[in-house]
Design a protein around this motif. Structure first.
Motif, PDB file in Angstrom:
ATOM      1  N   UNK A  38       0.848  -1.187   0.000  1.00  0.00           N
ATOM      2  CA  UNK A  38       0.000   0.000   0.000  1.00  0.00           C
ATOM      3  C   UNK A  38       0.889   1.244   0.000  1.00  0.00           C
ATOM      4  N   UNK A  39       0.448   2.322  -0.661  1.00  0.00           N
ATOM      5  CA  UNK A  39       1.226   3.567  -0.608  1.00  0.00           C
ATOM      6  C   UNK A  39       1.426   4.032   0.823  1.00  0.00           C
ATOM      7  N   UNK A  40       2.529   4.683   1.047  1.00  0.00           N
ATOM      8  CA  UNK A  40       2.865   5.155   2.387  1.00  0.00           C
ATOM      9  C   UNK A  40       1.811   6.112   2.930  1.00  0.00           C
ATOM     10  N   UNK A  41       1.230   5.741   4.060  1.00  0.00           N
ATOM     11  CA  UNK A  41       0.243   6.619   4.703  1.00  0.00           C
ATOM     12  C   UNK A  41       0.895   7.878   5.253  1.00  0.00           C
ATOM     13  N   UNK A  42       2.124   7.727   5.736  1.00  0.00           N
ATOM     14  CA  UNK A  42       2.836   8.889   6.285  1.00  0.00           C
ATOM     15  C   UNK A  42       3.092   9.926   5.199  1.00  0.00           C
ATOM     16  N   UNK A  43       3.464   9.452   3.997  1.00  0.00           N
ATOM     17  CA  UNK A  43       3.679  10.387   2.892  1.00  0.00           C
ATOM     18  C   UNK A  43       2.362  11.031   2.468  1.00  0.00           C
ATOM     19  N   UNK A  44       1.309  10.210   2.358  1.00  0.00           N
ATOM     20  CA  UNK A  44       0.008  10.715   1.904  1.00  0.00           C
ATOM     21  C   UNK A  44      -0.535  11.784   2.842  1.00  0.00           C
ATOM     22  N   UNK A  45      -0.265  11.646   4.125  1.00  0.00           N
ATOM     23  CA  UNK A  45      -0.771  12.628   5.085  1.00  0.00           C
ATOM     24  C   UNK A  45      -0.113  13.991   4.924  1.00  0.00           C
ATOM     25  N   UNK A  46       1.041  14.008   4.230  1.00  0.00           N
ATOM     26  CA  UNK A  46       1.758  15.269   4.034  1.00  0.00           C
ATOM     27  C   UNK A  46       1.490  15.894   2.666  1.00  0.00           C
ATOM     28  N   UNK A  47       0.769  15.190   1.794  1.00  0.00           N
ATOM     29  CA  UNK A  47       0.491  15.746   0.471  1.00  0.00           C
ATOM     30  C   UNK A  47      -0.387  16.988   0.586  1.00  0.00           C
ATOM     31  N   UNK A  48      -0.214  17.893  -0.355  1.00  0.00           N
ATOM     32  CA  UNK A  48      -1.005  19.114  -0.377  1.00  0.00           C
ATOM     33  C   UNK A  48      -2.479  18.796  -0.566  1.00  0.00           C
ATOM     34  N   UNK A  49      -3.325  19.507   0.175  1.00  0.00           N
ATOM     35  CA  UNK A  49      -4.773  19.346   0.048  1.00  0.00           C
ATOM     36  C   UNK A  49      -5.429  20.721   0.166  1.00  0.00           C
ATOM     37  N   UNK A  50      -5.126  21.633  -0.760  1.00  0.00           N
ATOM     38  CA  UNK A  50      -5.676  22.989  -0.672  1.00  0.00           C
ATOM     39  C   UNK A  50      -7.183  22.990  -0.896  1.00  0.00           C
ATOM     40  N   UNK A  51      -7.869  23.900  -0.230  1.00  0.00           N
ATOM     41  CA  UNK A  51      -9.327  23.955  -0.337  1.00  0.00           C
ATOM     42  C   UNK A  51      -9.815  25.080  -1.240  1.00  0.00           C
ATOM     43  N   UNK A  52      -8.927  26.011  -1.616  1.00  0.00           N
ATOM     44  CA  UNK A  52      -9.385  27.164  -2.381  1.00  0.00           C
ATOM     45  C   UNK A  52      -8.239  27.786  -3.165  1.00  0.00           C
ATOM     46  N   UNK A  53      -8.597  28.760  -3.998  1.00  0.00           N
ATOM     47  CA  UNK A  53      -7.620  29.604  -4.658  1.00  0.00           C
ATOM     48  C   UNK A  53      -6.779  28.889  -5.704  1.00  0.00           C
TER      49      UNK A  53
END
Length: 570
Positions: A521-536
């Protein structure tokens, strides 16, 4: 001669009245009577230190435009200071290109002179010009002069990385490191190494979008203003001849830019920029072209970070044209320049004046100086490495992975004495691609662990889905595609996995059985740090950015759309 600006200014109706009246403000009535309106798209900004002098350059362009019978018009456009903006200037390259494109399209402009210097400014301007396809040319702002510290020349960026590692290794005091600051930046202009700014200025010339012989002129050199005056004159001629970027920026010109990239030892960042510019024109340029055309071009220019000298040395030694005359047989003779003449016709009078700075073809620094493209199960869509900046003994290497989940994870652990790393390790940093960070930052040239520096180690293999500064050096595999955040196999790497780098064989391999990889499975620790912008802008960027192997442009900006006029609003 019918001008695009006539659609605003000609006629006696109310709209023409409004357009003329609001633009009069001291200009003669003849300004609206068949005189080409030339925008000067200027990225000057106090917060883009490399471009601070472009106001002076713009004035020289204005003088040339007036002399040739045109009307010059200041057009400040988005400026990106590589050293200043956070999180990374690359996040806004596409925005700057889009904004410039829209301003050129929306205004009563017949042609444009593009003033750039710092890393992302010239690429964004070229992307905009390619999309609008109005007559255009580029004036690169030029490199700074060489500064010296403790009796030796300093290369912008490159010596910052070197000196900072020496501080961490205990071989240079913090006080001396701080004192070197004022020596590094000696004058106006961009980095004086063969970083991204220098590379893109030279490649803009190789593409045909700069008056040949101009790129690389140091920013304080009066000849830059002379060339800028001539660029203003030429801009008017371009409009009258209806010579557009689509006639200059052809497959042939990109071929020549790739050859130039190898001959001068240019920045890896040029790969994503050239791919993006070509994408705006619909030109079929791929990552593989950088290998098939350019990887085996001899490295002739002896500049940091791959060599010894700096940009003002290159200029006095004969400049880009002198270097490319040595590899004329590799160039495409059909490529045109903004002058209407072929690029290779300008090589006839070029000469090397210092054979240490620019090597003759028979005495190259390296037989193969271009960018190498790697593929394998760790980079299915490709990755790149700059062999000229790497350690020869590491170009074929096998080592165990030491994985960092994000740049924050890297910074928190890199100097931990308990970190399980040695000189044979392969340092892996993920979550730094276009989507993951976002913006694909210049972090791939990871600083080495303190304990390795103390042992005298100065390079290890590093693998990342981000970019590195064009001024950086080391055995760094970067632009890994697809990135971890886009589902690439980099997300599956674990500490201790064997990774094999084979630059001569052009492979990057994760030595893990396929069935085992399929079950990870892809690294959960890495996924938690990926950008997740909500706007703009960040939200728009993450939702639409493409991968590095196609230039990291936004999917809806790919393909030229022409210079049609926006709808009237009056």
């Amino acid at each position: 001669m019918a001008l695009r600006s006539d659609q605003w200014y000609s006629g006696e109706d109310r709209n023409a009245y409004i357009h003329r009246a609001w633009m009069r403000r001291g200009v003669p009535g003849s300004a609206f009577e068949g005189r080409p309106q030339i925008a000067i798209a200027n990225t000057a900004s106090d917060l883009t230190p490399c471009n601070m002098h472009l106001g002076e350059v713009a004035q020289a362009v204005k003088n040339g435009v007036y002399e040739a019978g045109g009307i010059p018009l200041d057009l400040p456009v988005i400026s990106l200071g590589e050293t200043q903006v956070r999180p990374t200037a690359m996040l806004w390259r596409n925005m700057a290109a889009m904004a410039t494109e829209e301003m050129l399209r929306a205004n009563p402009i017949d042609g444009v002179v593009l003033l750039g210097g710092c890393d992302k400014t010239i690429p964004s301007l070229l992307m905009a010009a390619a999309s609008v396809d109005l007559p255009a040319l580029v004036i690169p702002g030029g490199p700074m002069l060489t500064g010296h510290f403790q009796g030796r020349p300093l290369g912008c960026g490159t010596d910052v990385w070197r000196l900072s590692e020496e501080v961490r290794a205990g071989t240079l005091s913090q006080d001396d490191f701080t004192r070197s600051e004022s020596s590094t930046i000696r004058s106006k202009g961009h980095c004086n190494t063969m970083g991204t700014a220098s590379t893109m200025g030279l490649l803009a010339e190789a593409l045909g979008m700069v008056i040949p012989g101009t790129a690389g002129t140091p920013a304080p050199d009066s000849r830059l203003l002379e060339a800028s005056h001539e660029a203003g004159r030429l801009a008017v001629e371009l409009v009258r001849a209806d010579r557009r970027p689509s006639e200059v920026l052809t497959r042939a010109s990109f071929h020549n830019a790739i050859v130039a990239l190898g001959a001068v030892g240019g920045s890896t960042n040029a790969v994503v920029h050239l791919l993006a510019i070509a994408g705006r024109l619909g030109i079929d340029l791929s990552l593989d072209d950088f290998d098939t055309i350019g990887s085996r071009v001899p490295l002739l220019v002896d500049l940091l970070p791959a060599g010894r000298f700096l940009m003002d040395d290159l200029h006095r030694a004969g400049g880009l044209l002198a270097a490319l005359r040595e590899v004329r047989d590799l160039l495409d003779d059909s490529a045109l320049t903004v002058t209407g003449k072929t690029f290779t016709s300008y090589l006839d009078d070029a000469r090397i004046w210092d054979r240490e700075v620019i090597r003759p073809r028979e005495e190259p620094i390296l037989d193969e100086g271009g960018i190498a493209v790697l593929r394998g199960n760790l980079a299915p869509l490709g990755a790149v490495i700059k062999p000229a900046a790497a350690s020869p003994h590491l170009l074929h290497h096998r080592g165990r992975a030491v994985v960092f989940e994000s740049i924050e994870d890297f910074h928190s652990r890199i100097d931990d004495p308990e970190l399980a790393v040695d000189a044979d390790s392969v340092m892996v940093l993920r979550g730094c691609g276009p989507k993951g960070y976002p913006g694909m930052p210049e972090v791939s040239n990871m600083p080495l662990p303190a304990k390795l520096l103390e042992q005298g180690v100065r390079d290890v293999v590093r693998v990342c889905d981000g970019r590195m500064s064009g001024t950086a050096y080391g055995t760094v595999v970067l632009h890994v595609a697809p990135e971890a955040a886009a589902g690439g196999p980099l997300a599956l790497v674990r500490d201790g996995d064997w990774i094999e780098l084979d630059v001569p064989g052009r492979t990057l391999t994760l030595d893990v059985p396929e069935d085992e990889l399929a079950g990870r499975e892809p690294s959960l620790a890495a996924a938690s740090a990926y950008a997740a912008p909500s706007r703009g802008w960040e939200r728009l960027y993450v939702d639409h950015v493409e991968q590095a192997d196609t230039g990291a442009d936004l999917d809806f900006l790919v393909g030229a759309s022409g210079s049609q006029v926006s709808r009237e609003s009056h």
